[in-house]
Design a protein around this motif. Structure first.
Motif, PDB file in Angstrom:
ATOM      1  N   UNK A  44     -27.195  80.413  27.605  1.00  0.00           N
ATOM      2  CA  UNK A  44     -26.160  80.676  26.624  1.00  0.00           C
ATOM      3  C   UNK A  44     -26.298  79.704  25.463  1.00  0.00           C
ATOM      4  N   UNK A  45     -25.597  79.981  24.334  1.00  0.00           N
ATOM      5  CA  UNK A  45     -25.705  79.151  23.138  1.00  0.00           C
ATOM      6  C   UNK A  45     -24.337  78.593  22.769  1.00  0.00           C
ATOM      7  N   UNK A  46     -24.293  77.291  22.547  1.00  0.00           N
ATOM      8  CA  UNK A  46     -23.027  76.647  22.205  1.00  0.00           C
ATOM      9  C   UNK A  46     -22.451  77.211  20.906  1.00  0.00           C
ATOM     10  N   UNK A  47     -23.310  77.498  19.950  1.00  0.00           N
ATOM     11  CA  UNK A  47     -22.838  77.925  18.626  1.00  0.00           C
ATOM     12  C   UNK A  47     -22.040  79.224  18.666  1.00  0.00           C
ATOM     13  N   UNK A  69     -18.349  69.722  18.077  1.00  0.00           N
ATOM     14  CA  UNK A  69     -17.438  70.416  17.157  1.00  0.00           C
ATOM     15  C   UNK A  69     -17.979  70.406  15.734  1.00  0.00           C
ATOM     16  N   UNK A  70     -18.448  69.262  15.288  1.00  0.00           N
ATOM     17  CA  UNK A  70     -18.955  69.162  13.913  1.00  0.00           C
ATOM     18  C   UNK A  70     -20.271  69.908  13.746  1.00  0.00           C
ATOM     19  N   UNK A  76     -11.132  73.871  18.120  1.00  0.00           N
ATOM     20  CA  UNK A  76     -10.721  73.041  19.250  1.00  0.00           C
ATOM     21  C   UNK A  76      -9.227  73.234  19.486  1.00  0.00           C
ATOM     22  N   UNK A  77      -8.852  73.367  20.758  1.00  0.00           N
ATOM     23  CA  UNK A  77      -7.460  73.578  21.143  1.00  0.00           C
ATOM     24  C   UNK A  77      -7.011  72.454  22.068  1.00  0.00           C
ATOM     25  N   UNK A  94     -12.798  68.725  10.888  1.00  0.00           N
ATOM     26  CA  UNK A  94     -12.137  69.470   9.815  1.00  0.00           C
ATOM     27  C   UNK A  94     -10.830  70.123  10.265  1.00  0.00           C
ATOM     28  N   UNK A  95      -9.882  70.188   9.355  1.00  0.00           N
ATOM     29  CA  UNK A  95      -8.562  70.732   9.661  1.00  0.00           C
ATOM     30  C   UNK A  95      -8.646  72.168  10.168  1.00  0.00           C
ATOM     31  N   UNK A  96      -9.577  72.958   9.615  1.00  0.00           N
ATOM     32  CA  UNK A  96      -9.637  74.363  10.017  1.00  0.00           C
ATOM     33  C   UNK A  96     -10.237  74.568  11.409  1.00  0.00           C
ATOM     34  N   UNK A  97     -10.639  73.467  12.069  1.00  0.00           N
ATOM     35  CA  UNK A  97     -11.119  73.566  13.447  1.00  0.00           C
ATOM     36  C   UNK A  97     -10.087  73.062  14.453  1.00  0.00           C
ATOM     37  N   UNK A  98      -8.952  72.601  13.968  1.00  0.00           N
ATOM     38  CA  UNK A  98      -7.952  71.959  14.828  1.00  0.00           C
ATOM     39  C   UNK A  98      -6.798  72.922  15.096  1.00  0.00           C
TER      40      UNK A  98
END
Length: 262
Positions: A44-47, A69-70, A76-77, A94-98
């Motif tokens: 499987x692929x992390x991306x 994450x970066x 991320x949850x 980044x804010x859009x990942x939080x």
């Protein structure tokens, strides 16, 4: 719904879950390089992950989180208090990942519902997850000093459990750890022993085919064979014979389990 325990133990923890539309990672407790290797093991692929779900801020659960994450831009949850605890530890995200995932709530991704519930551990606000899809149920529960009736209500009747079986009490008591560490592990905010885990298992399994992955084994105070034997004997004393409808599986600190259907 399929899953693999990518790694489980004192040195690092990560579990992968997928269906036809989405894929998730619970915790990233190993280096980015090691996570890439573990994903390769299950092809499987992390991306391609839909999201990463964090249980608590201890390093064996978030060690590779910032890097992964970066590198891949994955959402991320975590709950609010956990976010506050991990922020200084993982670097800038980044804010859009939080995203905030409150305790005892449900988030849905297509046909998968992910339910959060609290555990008893010496972290700021630790919580674990139940994955539901089409009547099937996968439970992740480690890092808890005991399994309360409230927790049992969330996890009861699962088709598969990733269940903590952290230590053998005698090994821990006779081992090299300082007494302060031993006391912490044995406390209500530490980790469950093989026997205590098995007693809790006996109270949450239903009379159906159930798979239990013994997880978060201490490298100093437990062994796979010992954990399996202790859990088997304790379940038997509670009237459950393993191999009939309850099946025990090992996990490993450095090697992924087979990707299997729940």
């Amino acid at each position: 719904m399929k899953f693999s325990v990518l790694a489980s133990g004192s040195s690092g923890n990560a579990t992968y879950i997928e269906n036809d539309e989405h894929s998730f990672l619970v915790d990233v407790g190993l280096s980015g390089k090691k996570m890439d290797e573990l994903f390769s093991e299950i092809e499987r692929e992390i991306r391609k992950l839909t999201g990463i779900f964090i249980t608590h801020e201890h390093s064996d659960h978030i060690k590779g989180l910032g890097v992964i994450a970066r590198k891949y831009g994955i959402p991320i949850y975590a709950n609010e208090k956990t976010w506050m605890a991990i922020d200084p530890l993982i670097g800038k995200v980044p804010t859009d990942q939080r995203f905030q995932f409150d305790m005892e709530t449900v988030k849905s991704f297509g046909s998968i519902d992910i339910q959060s519930f609290g555990v008893s551990h010496d972290a700021v606000d630790p919580m674990f997850y139940v994955f539901h899809e089409n009547g099937r149920k996968l439970v992740l529960i480690t890092d808890t000093g005991y399994v309360s009736d409230r927790m049992k209500g969330y996890i009861k009747g699962a088709d598969a459990f990733v269940f903590e079986s952290n230590h053998d009490v005698s090994m821990l008591q006779m081992g090299r750890y300082p007494w302060s560490v031993k006391r912490r592990i044995l406390s209500d905010v530490g980790h469950v022993s093989n026997e205590d885990a098995a007693v809790a298992m006996s109270e949450v399994v239903d009379l159906k085919n159930t798979h239990i992955y013994l997880s978060h084994l201490s490298k100093d105070n437990n062994m796979k064979d010992l954990a399996r034997m202790s859990v088997t004997q304790t379940l038997q004393s509670c009237g459950i014979v393993t191999g009939e409808y309850v099946h025990l599986h090992d996990t490993d600190a450095n090697r992924a389990t087979e990707l299997v259907l729940v």
